[in-house]
Write an enzyme that holds these catalytic residues in place. Structure first.
Site, PDB file in Angstrom:
ATOM      1  N   LEU A 110      -1.724   8.907   6.476  1.00 20.86           N
ATOM      2  CA  LEU A 110      -1.900   7.884   7.499  1.00 20.86           C
ATOM      3  C   LEU A 110      -1.036   6.673   7.186  1.00 20.86           C
ATOM      4  O   LEU A 110      -0.862   6.307   6.018  1.00 20.86           O
ATOM      5  CB  LEU A 110      -3.368   7.463   7.584  1.00 20.86           C
ATOM      6  CG  LEU A 110      -4.378   8.578   7.839  1.00 20.86           C
ATOM      7  CD1 LEU A 110      -5.738   7.991   8.189  1.00 20.86           C
ATOM      8  CD2 LEU A 110      -3.923   9.533   8.922  1.00 20.86           C
ATOM      9  N   GLY A 155      -3.573  12.122   4.291  1.00 20.98           N
ATOM     10  CA  GLY A 155      -3.491  12.680   5.644  1.00 20.98           C
ATOM     11  C   GLY A 155      -2.414  13.747   5.783  1.00 20.98           C
ATOM     12  O   GLY A 155      -2.514  14.631   6.649  1.00 20.98           O
TER      13      GLY A 155
HETATM   14  C1  LIG Z   1      -7.873   2.095  11.516  1.00 21.18           C
HETATM   15  C2  LIG Z   1      -9.154   2.756  11.370  1.00 21.18           C
HETATM   16  C3  LIG Z   1      -9.507   2.861   9.954  1.00 21.18           C
HETATM   17  C4  LIG Z   1     -10.761   3.617   9.784  1.00 21.18           C
HETATM   18  C5  LIG Z   1     -10.966   3.815   8.320  1.00 21.18           C
HETATM   19  C6  LIG Z   1     -11.937   4.802   8.065  1.00 21.18           C
HETATM   20  C7  LIG Z   1     -11.921   5.557   6.978  1.00 21.18           C
HETATM   21  C8  LIG Z   1     -10.838   5.475   5.979  1.00 21.18           C
HETATM   22  C9  LIG Z   1     -10.280   6.821   5.732  1.00 21.18           C
HETATM   23  C10 LIG Z   1      -8.909   6.648   5.301  1.00 21.18           C
HETATM   24  C11 LIG Z   1      -8.189   7.899   5.123  1.00 21.18           C
HETATM   25  C12 LIG Z   1      -6.937   7.769   4.735  1.00 21.18           C
HETATM   26  C13 LIG Z   1      -6.062   8.903   4.590  1.00 21.18           C
HETATM   27  C14 LIG Z   1      -4.645   8.502   4.313  1.00 21.18           C
HETATM   28  O1  LIG Z   1      -3.779   9.251   4.627  1.00 21.18           O
HETATM   29  S1  LIG Z   1      -4.291   6.990   3.599  1.00 21.18           S
HETATM   30  C15 LIG Z   1      -2.576   7.069   3.173  1.00 21.18           C
HETATM   31  C16 LIG Z   1      -2.453   7.580   1.807  1.00 21.18           C
HETATM   32  N1  LIG Z   1      -1.076   7.786   1.473  1.00 21.18           N
HETATM   33  C17 LIG Z   1      -0.620   7.657   0.250  1.00 21.18           C
HETATM   34  O2  LIG Z   1      -1.317   7.360  -0.675  1.00 21.18           O
HETATM   35  C18 LIG Z   1       0.842   7.917   0.081  1.00 21.18           C
HETATM   36  C19 LIG Z   1       1.538   6.746  -0.495  1.00 21.18           C
HETATM   37  N2  LIG Z   1       2.946   7.038  -0.631  1.00 21.18           N
HETATM   38  C20 LIG Z   1       3.484   7.745  -1.656  1.00 21.18           C
HETATM   39  O3  LIG Z   1       2.814   8.260  -2.514  1.00 21.18           O
HETATM   40  C21 LIG Z   1       4.979   7.854  -1.664  1.00 21.18           C
HETATM   41  O4  LIG Z   1       5.506   6.905  -0.786  1.00 21.18           O
HETATM   42  C22 LIG Z   1       5.525   9.248  -1.311  1.00 21.18           C
HETATM   43  C23 LIG Z   1       4.984   9.753   0.023  1.00 21.18           C
HETATM   44  C24 LIG Z   1       5.192  10.261  -2.412  1.00 21.18           C
HETATM   45  C25 LIG Z   1       7.082   9.155  -1.188  1.00 21.18           C
HETATM   46  O5  LIG Z   1       7.588   8.600  -2.362  1.00 21.18           O
HETATM   47  P1  LIG Z   1       9.092   8.055  -2.379  1.00 21.18           P
HETATM   48  O6  LIG Z   1       9.995   9.075  -1.815  1.00 21.18           O
HETATM   49  O7  LIG Z   1       9.343   7.587  -3.763  1.00 21.18           O
HETATM   50  O8  LIG Z   1       9.089   6.857  -1.335  1.00 21.18           O
HETATM   51  P2  LIG Z   1       8.503   5.372  -1.533  1.00 21.18           P
HETATM   52  O9  LIG Z   1       7.224   5.392  -2.271  1.00 21.18           O
HETATM   53  O10 LIG Z   1       9.599   4.518  -2.079  1.00 21.18           O
HETATM   54  O11 LIG Z   1       8.191   4.973  -0.027  1.00 21.18           O
HETATM   55  C26 LIG Z   1       9.244   4.746   0.895  1.00 21.18           C
HETATM   56  C27 LIG Z   1       8.752   3.759   1.927  1.00 21.18           C
HETATM   57  O12 LIG Z   1       7.651   4.347   2.654  1.00 21.18           O
HETATM   58  C28 LIG Z   1       6.537   3.459   2.629  1.00 21.18           C
HETATM   59  N3  LIG Z   1       5.289   4.262   2.662  1.00 21.18           N
HETATM   60  C29 LIG Z   1       4.915   5.199   1.817  1.00 21.18           C
HETATM   61  N4  LIG Z   1       3.720   5.739   2.155  1.00 21.18           N
HETATM   62  C30 LIG Z   1       3.324   5.079   3.272  1.00 21.18           C
HETATM   63  C31 LIG Z   1       2.150   5.161   4.110  1.00 21.18           C
HETATM   64  N5  LIG Z   1       1.164   6.053   3.890  1.00 21.18           N
HETATM   65  N6  LIG Z   1       2.081   4.342   5.156  1.00 21.18           N
HETATM   66  C32 LIG Z   1       3.068   3.444   5.412  1.00 21.18           C
HETATM   67  N7  LIG Z   1       4.202   3.312   4.649  1.00 21.18           N
HETATM   68  C33 LIG Z   1       4.323   4.120   3.601  1.00 21.18           C
HETATM   69  C34 LIG Z   1       6.695   2.709   1.328  1.00 21.18           C
HETATM   70  O13 LIG Z   1       5.967   1.529   1.351  1.00 21.18           O
HETATM   71  C35 LIG Z   1       8.188   2.474   1.312  1.00 21.18           C
HETATM   72  O14 LIG Z   1       8.480   1.436   2.197  1.00 21.18           O
HETATM   73  P3  LIG Z   1       9.600   0.369   1.863  1.00 21.18           P
HETATM   74  O15 LIG Z   1      10.877   1.147   1.714  1.00 21.18           O
HETATM   75  O16 LIG Z   1       9.607  -0.556   3.017  1.00 21.18           O
HETATM   76  O17 LIG Z   1       9.187  -0.276   0.578  1.00 21.18           O
END
Ligand SMILES: CCCCC/C=C\CCC/C=C/CC(=O)SCCNC(=O)CCNC(=O)[C@H](O)C(C)(C)COP(=O)(O)OP(=O)(O)OC[C@H]1O[C@@H](n2cnc3c(N)ncnc32)[C@H](O)[C@@H]1OP(=O)(O)O
Length: 291
Positions: A110, A155
């Site tokens: 997400l 997600g």
């Molecule tokens: C609104 C209603 C809410 C109701 C809430 C109710 C219940 C809550 C339930 C919540 C459930 C949640 C499920 C989810 O999916 S939460 C998301 C979890 N995701 C993660 O933990 C992933 C985090 N990311 C990573 O681990 C890594 O980024 C990677 C995917 C392994 C890729 O690594 P790499 O290739 O090294 O890239 P970077 O780390 O440098 O990232 C590049 C770039 O992308 C941005 N980014 C990464 N993940 C996300 C994300 N999930 N959402 C938005 N943006 C993301 C990261 O910040 C970098 O951005 P910048 O280049 O601008 O710094």
């Protein structure tokens, strides 16, 4: 589970209504009308999704192309749902492979930026879109295969688990799993149920309590993915595997569906009972604090 949903969507009008309420289905369709694919081979593209459909094999490939990491924003989720609706309406499309055009990442889950500091209306719409994606994949009449060609946390892992089969790139740098706990959030019960249906109860308990991300080899060991192949082979293996799945007569599919539907209903009843118990317990705590 996916087959179970398929069955109830086909055979149980009441449950269809229930699910459509849950998923707010039609949310995507309301924005853009689906179009039938007429050509032998065709390609349709939104900004974030590219679909290649080969009518001779009946197999479509959905490429997620939302840089940098295919995070599931409201806009992206809506595009995915629209693309799925279009394919679902085309009866000649029998199989769907979903994969990523982004290097090293299948989907980062997400979109955290789309959940933070937004209006309640946006959050409601966002959350409905997440459920809609889950239901559309799980309830699809198509055979679905996830070609997981990169990391797939949270997600992203959920998305892959809604597919019938998962093939992952055998690269130890990649990981997959429901890591919500590590982020300080609780995975919703239907994330949990989807994982239980994939890897079983105990493995899910461990995975969720510790917020584990698995390497491809570990994921294969617990059954979170079904097959590992070299990075370059993920998509071709997926399309080859699809041929095998499509060779199975649809009627057998429906029979298995009935078995899984029974399990799914039991699970749903348990979940509802547990929610009622939680509400009662919360009320009791509230009352005891008042007096
Ligand atoms: C609104 C209603 C809410 C109701 C809430 C109710 C219940 C809550 C339930 C919540 C459930 C949640 C499920 C989810 O999916 S939460 C998301 C979890 N995701 C993660 O933990 C992933 C985090 N990311 C990573 O681990 C890594 O980024 C990677 C995917 C392994 C890729 O690594 P790499 O290739 O090294 O890239 P970077 O780390 O440098 O990232 C590049 C770039 O992308 C941005 N980014 C990464 N993940 C996300 C994300 N999930 N959402 C938005 N943006 C993301 C990261 O910040 C970098 O951005 P910048 O280049 O601008 O710094």
């Amino acid at each position: 589970m996916k087959m179970a949903l398929r069955a109830c969507l086909r055979t149980k009008p009441g449950l269809t209504a229930l699910l459509s309420q849950l998923s707010c289905s039609g949310h995507a369709a309301a924005r853009r009308a689906p179009a039938l694919v007429a050509q032998r081979s065709s390609s349709s593209t939104s900004q974030k999704i590219k679909v290649d459909f080969d009518q001779s094999s009946g197999v479509a490939v959905m490429h997620m192309q939302s840089p940098p990491v295919n995070s599931l924003s409201l806009e992206f989720l809506t595009d995915v749902c629209i693309a799925l609706e279009k394919l679902e309406m085309d009866k000649s499309c029998r199989g769907l492979v979903v994969t990523s055009s982004q290097p090293k990442v299948f989907s980062a889950g997400l979109d955290i930026l789309d959940m933070y500091g937004k209006s309640p209306e946006h959050c409601a719409e966002f959350w409905k879109a997440v459920q809609e994606m889950w239901l559309k994949f799980y309830g699809s009449n198509m055979i679905t295969i996830a070609a997981v060609n990169g990391s797939s946390p949270a997600g992203g892992c959920l998305l892959s688990m809604t597919c019938d089969y998962r093939i992952m790139a055998d690269n130890p740098r990649y990981s997959i799993g429901l890591n919500e706990t590590k982020l300080g959030i609780v995975a919703p019960f239907w994330f949990k149920d989807t994982m239980v249906n994939t890897v079983g109860h105990r493995a899910t308990e461990m995975a969720l309590q510790l917020g584990l991300l698995y390497s491809p080899a570990e994921a294969l060991k617990i059954g979170l993915v079904d097959q590992l192949v070299h990075e370059d082979q993920v998509l071709t293996t997926a399309t080859e595997t699809m041929t095998k799945w499509l060779a199975i007569p649809g009627i057998l599919n429906i029979s298995y569906t009935c078995h899984f539907f029974h399990l799914w209903c039991c699970n749903l009843v348990c979940t509802i009972c547990s929610c009622v118990c939680q509400v009662i317990a919360a009320k009791k705590i509230h009352l005891s604090q008042d007096f």
